[in-house]
Design an enzyme around this catalytic site. Structure first.
Site: not given
Ligand code: DGL
Length: 272
Positions: A195, A81
């Site tokens: 993301c 993440c």
């Molecule tokens: N998948 C996450 C990222 O790479 C976060 C997405 C979220 O929860 O807003 O930032």
């Protein structure tokens, strides 16, 4: 290259939700015999529009839990993440100095290597784009390309819920807001998916920006880096197993894992 040892310890992977499955996919391709434990913090997603203190507290709680679950004893942790990496990796590394911890950040450097026009789009959460970590990364590369940074409120959440109509609407709006895509001077010719949820919208994004624009994410480099950081590899020749946990609706994770990774295992509910 690490040596095979007799101990088989899983690799922990977590994200705010299903997005980190894009990293798990690359990890399984790179390390097919390793076991993985994946935690989707769906009960507390999305992270991207929350403050850093909240994300840091969640990252700490999940890491502690992964390290203390009986029979898990992870050998490494991948923060799959971008938002949680920006908010928490420095502190987690300090608090767990014996545990290799690998994070993800928007793939700006690989994008520079690919771009001809030197105009690069970056889609990410507001939390990632506002973080000190990202600002420092951007400042160090600002003389090499122009970056058009687009906060994508709501997009991770729409992907999390598999809401096709909302995904299409938000992808259309955000790519339009970023300006002209193409290969002429002044066009954005490379788009960073900053993301881990966004690779699951890549077909729609590619259709919107055109076939000549390169979409870049960090799954494969993160998987290679994880491989380099492991001190032992599984002694088994059989394929590794995945265990899936969710702090929210287990069905969301189960169907995403089935759809995108062909993993069909029950998802266990985690109360943290
Ligand atoms: N998948 C996450 C990222 O790479 C976060 C997405 C979220 O929860 O807003 O930032």
């Amino acid at each position: 290259m690490p040596e095979a040892s007799q101990v088989k310890q899983p690799i922990g992977v977590f994200d705010s939700g299903v997005g980190g499955l894009s990293i798990l996919k690359a990890l399984r391709a790179e390390l097919p015999r390793e076991d993985f434990v994946y935690v989707a913090d769906s009960g507390f997603a999305p992270y991207g529009e929350r403050d850093q203190g909240f994300v840091l507290a969640r990252a700490r709680a999940i890491t502690r839990d992964l390290m203390s679950q009986p029979g898990l004893a992870i050998q490494a942790l991948v923060i799959a993440c971008n938002t949680a990496t920006a908010a928490a990796i420095h502190l987690l590394r300090r608090e767990h100095s014996d545990l290799p911890i690998i994070g993800v950040e928007p793939a700006l450097k690989p994008a520079i290597a690919l771009s001809q026009t030197r105009r690069i789009g970056v889609m990410a959460t507001r939390g990632t784009l506002n973080s000190q970590k990202f600002r420092t990364l951007l400042a160090g590369l600002a003389d090499q390309a122009q970056f058009v940074c687009q906060p994508c409120d709501g997009l991770a959440d729409a992907i999390e819920r598999d809401d096709a109509e909302k995904i299409i609407g938000l992808c259309r709006q955000y790519t339009k807001d970023m300006g002209q895509f193409g290969s002429q001077a002044g066009d954005i010719d490379t788009l960073v998916l900053g993301c881990t949820h966004y690779p699951f919208a890549s077909e729609r994004l590619q259709a919107l920006v055109g076939p000549g624009v390169r979409l870049v994410d960090n799954g494969e480099p993160v998987a290679r880096q994880t491989h380099r950081m492991l001190t032992s590899l599984s002694p088994d020749s059989a394929p590794g197993q995945c265990r899936l946990f969710s702090t929210g609706d287990p069905d969301l994770l189960q169907s995403a894992a089935r759809r995108w990774l062909n993993i069909d295992v029950p998802v266990q509910r985690l109360l943290i």
